[in-house]
Design a protein around this motif. Structure first.
Motif, PDB file in Angstrom:
ATOM      1  N   VAL A 105      -3.878  -9.935  -7.426  1.00 31.46           N
ATOM      2  CA  VAL A 105      -4.559  -9.536  -8.661  1.00 31.46           C
ATOM      3  C   VAL A 105      -4.156  -8.113  -9.038  1.00 31.46           C
ATOM      4  O   VAL A 105      -3.579  -7.397  -8.217  1.00 31.46           O
ATOM      5  CB  VAL A 105      -6.101  -9.561  -8.474  1.00 31.46           C
ATOM      6  CG1 VAL A 105      -6.582 -10.956  -8.125  1.00 31.46           C
ATOM      7  CG2 VAL A 105      -6.540  -8.561  -7.390  1.00 31.46           C
ATOM      8  N   ASP A 106      -4.477  -7.707 -10.251  1.00 26.57           N
ATOM      9  CA  ASP A 106      -4.304  -6.303 -10.623  1.00 26.57           C
ATOM     10  C   ASP A 106      -5.639  -5.618 -10.247  1.00 26.57           C
ATOM     11  O   ASP A 106      -6.580  -5.606 -11.034  1.00 26.57           O
ATOM     12  CB  ASP A 106      -4.006  -6.201 -12.126  1.00 26.57           C
ATOM     13  CG  ASP A 106      -3.782  -4.760 -12.573  1.00 26.57           C
ATOM     14  OD1 ASP A 106      -4.136  -3.836 -11.804  1.00 26.57           O
ATOM     15  OD2 ASP A 106      -3.281  -4.552 -13.686  1.00 26.57           O
ATOM     16  N   GLN A 107      -5.682  -5.104  -9.025  1.00 21.83           N
ATOM     17  CA  GLN A 107      -6.956  -4.582  -8.490  1.00 21.83           C
ATOM     18  C   GLN A 107      -7.523  -3.443  -9.325  1.00 21.83           C
ATOM     19  O   GLN A 107      -8.728  -3.337  -9.551  1.00 21.83           O
ATOM     20  CB  GLN A 107      -6.747  -4.094  -7.044  1.00 21.83           C
ATOM     21  CG  GLN A 107      -7.962  -3.397  -6.482  1.00 21.83           C
ATOM     22  CD  GLN A 107      -7.885  -3.201  -5.000  1.00 21.83           C
ATOM     23  OE1 GLN A 107      -7.782  -4.138  -4.237  1.00 21.83           O
ATOM     24  NE2 GLN A 107      -7.950  -1.949  -4.567  1.00 21.83           N
ATOM     25  N   GLY A 152       0.810  -1.216   0.000  1.00 24.76           N
ATOM     26  CA  GLY A 152       0.000   0.000   0.000  1.00 24.76           C
ATOM     27  C   GLY A 152       0.850   1.276   0.000  1.00 24.76           C
ATOM     28  O   GLY A 152       0.332   2.376  -0.223  1.00 24.76           O
ATOM     29  N   GLY A 177      -8.579   1.033   2.701  1.00 21.28           N
ATOM     30  CA  GLY A 177      -7.206   1.507   2.595  1.00 21.28           C
ATOM     31  C   GLY A 177      -7.250   2.674   1.608  1.00 21.28           C
ATOM     32  O   GLY A 177      -8.059   2.657   0.664  1.00 21.28           O
ATOM     33  N   GLY A 235       0.929   8.404   2.673  1.00 23.79           N
ATOM     34  CA  GLY A 235      -0.063   7.510   2.067  1.00 23.79           C
ATOM     35  C   GLY A 235      -1.498   7.780   2.497  1.00 23.79           C
ATOM     36  O   GLY A 235      -2.391   7.028   2.141  1.00 23.79           O
ATOM     37  N   ASN A 288     -11.117   6.910   6.936  1.00 20.07           N
ATOM     38  CA  ASN A 288     -11.376   6.893   5.491  1.00 20.07           C
ATOM     39  C   ASN A 288     -12.833   6.517   5.217  1.00 20.07           C
ATOM     40  O   ASN A 288     -13.482   7.082   4.332  1.00 20.07           O
ATOM     41  CB  ASN A 288     -10.460   5.879   4.792  1.00 20.07           C
ATOM     42  CG  ASN A 288      -8.994   6.279   4.842  1.00 20.07           C
ATOM     43  OD1 ASN A 288      -8.675   7.441   5.083  1.00 20.07           O
ATOM     44  ND2 ASN A 288      -8.098   5.333   4.650  1.00 20.07           N
TER      45      ASN A 288
END
Ligand code: UPG
Length: 462
Positions: free
Chosen positions: A339-341, A22, A358, A144, A384
């Motif tokens: 995975v490729d999110q 992340g 996140g 971040g 968030n």
């Protein structure tokens, strides 16, 4: 050559991401963005993180340097160099503190590089800011987080709001944002304790002290998303905040389409598109730890909702059993790989995201015009989730009882997001926010302009 001895007409930026997916992913996007702003980039990492970084930046002309990760750190198995591979997140502090042992090597290598205009590094590597000061190089910190979360944490702590009440459930109102009500339970350890004194608290204090000496704080967000919170940070705290995101909108890598089409989950999404069955994407980032009991409730809720879903299960996926996968196979897919999110969220049949919130997931969801069903789990994710639901209104929120989200409650929320009136409202709203995000990173947009100006300012200091 020392970093100060040879002047380079083009800005040369050193990037050092913290070893957590992340935190690495947004700084890899930033690396590519800096190239688009005509900077040269050198990126530091560790050997076990190198393959992922090499693959992500394979198209780009970026120098990558490995520093050996410290060995014999109590509790950290040898070869583990990224938080998503830690046996437990309770080892986070030992892991983060161990990185300081890399400082002598980092400084030695820094002195071999051509003139460095600026060091951009993660706040969890706060010792890099010290190294920057030692060599007279301006530094920019990266945490971040959204400006909203950073501003709330600051407001609650400087005004003593976290120690006001005996009970962690008792609400309080923020001093600078009186429309926001929170409880101490909205904060992660140690701030959910009335007295937060602890080794983690001392580490966070060290971070804030180190950050205040940086030239600026890079925020992965765009001004139009959270102007009040960016303005607050710039008025009340140091260093200045620069919104340069959403970094996930940086031009993608060129990947061979043939390779992309191989993933079975993308093929499955294509099939769902052909059938006209909207899909809920379910994923909780790279570090969430989910108990077997909770996993069973999620499985029950998804199954009973009758909604099509793609669920990325990480560490504990084995407890689900083959029977579950057999029962849901017409409607659902469980994936246990990485995975490729972003690519999944961008698939047009994905129309909802059950997410731990996140910050990268929130931004990727916004930019893909996918509304969120918010299920915060740790770190600043409660904040968030509050932002997603109450401030920018692009999502709904799951409800827990005694710390567990029950299958029945999850089923109802999933149906509300995917089929209900409230779901339609947040789906409309996220499209508007996505448009503002795209505008901010275009040439002339707020984030593009901020980064251009910042690079010029820093270059002038050299
Ligand atoms: O199979 C996977 C799993 C994750 N991702 C990506 O990994 C990143 C995950 O980041 P995020 O959604 O922010 O979750 P965490 O990994 O949990 O992030 C940590 O770091 C974030 C940024 O500081 C914080 O907001 C979170 O609370 C903290 O848990 C995202 O870019 C995802 O697209 C993938 O591509 N494939």
């Amino acid at each position: 050559m020392s970093p100060l001895s040879s002047y380079n007409p083009e800005p040369h930026v050193v990037l050092f991401p913290f070893m957590a997916k992340g935190h690495i992913i947004p700084l890899l996007h930033l690396a590519r963005l800096l190239l688009d702003h005509r900077a040269t980039v050198t990126l530091f990492t560790t050997p076990a993180n190198r393959p992922y970084i090499d693959q992500s930046l394979s198209d780009d002309d970026i120098t990558i340097i490995d520093l050996p990760f410290p060995v014999n750190i109590p509790g950290i198995p040898s070869g583990i160099e990224s938080t998503d591979k830690l046996p437990s997140m309770s080892l986070f502090l030992s892991f983060a503190k161990a990185t300081k042992l890399m400082q002598p090597n980092f400084e030695n290598l820094l002195q071999t590089l051509p003139h460095v205009s600026c060091i951009i590094s993660d706040q969890f590597l706060h010792w890099t800011f010290e190294s920057a000061t030692k060599f007279g190089i301006p530094s920019l910190g990266f945490n971040g987080m959204s400006a909203y979360s950073s501003a709330i944490c600051r407001d609650a702590s400087v005004n003593g709001l976290l120690s006001l009440h005996e009970s962690p459930d008792e609400p309080f109102t923020l001093t600078s944002f009186p429309w926001i009500k929170l409880t101490r339970n909205d904060f992660d350890y140690p701030f959910n304790k009335r007295d937060p004194s602890s080794p983690l608290f001392d580490f966070i204090v060290d971070i804030y002290k180190a950050l205040s000496n940086c030239y600026g704080l890079l925020v992965n967000s765009f001004y139009e998303l959270e102007p009040l919170f960016v303005d607050y940070l710039n008025r009340e705290s140091k260093p200045k905040a620069f919104c340069v995101g959403p970094l996930c909108l940086t031009r993608p890598q060129k990947v061979e389409p043939v390779l992309q089409n191989k993933c079975r989950w993308i093929q499955w999404l294509d099939k769902k598109l052909a059938q006209g069955n909207p899909v809920l994407y379910v994923a909780f980032g790279s570090q969430a730890e989910i108990s077997p009991t909770q996993l069973t409730e999620i499985a029950g809720g998804l199954e009973e909702s009758k909604v099509s879903f793609l669920w990325v299960v990480r560490k504990s996926g084995t407890e689900l059993g083959e029977e579950f996968e057999d029962r849901i196979k017409e409607r659902g897919m469980v994936v246990k790989e990485w995975v490729d999110q972003k690519r999944i969220l961008e698939h047009e049949i994905v129309q909802g995201f059950l997410s731990h919130c996140g910050w990268n997931s929130v931004l990727e969801s916004i930019c893909s015009e996918v509304p969120i069903l918010a299920w915060p789990m740790m770190a600043e994710q409660q904040l968030n989730a509050k932002m997603v639901v109450e401030e920018i209104k692009i999502g709904l929120r799951v409800e827990s009882r005694n710390g567990i989200i029950e299958a029945e409650s999850l089923k109802n929320k999933v149906k509300e997001l995917m089929e209900g009136e409230n779901g339609n409202e947040v789906r409309k709203r996220v499209k508007e926010v996505a448009e503002a995000a795209r505008n901010s990173i275009k040439d002339g947009g707020s984030s593009w302009h901020t980064l251009s100006q910042l690079i010029k300012e820093i270059h002038l200091q050299n």
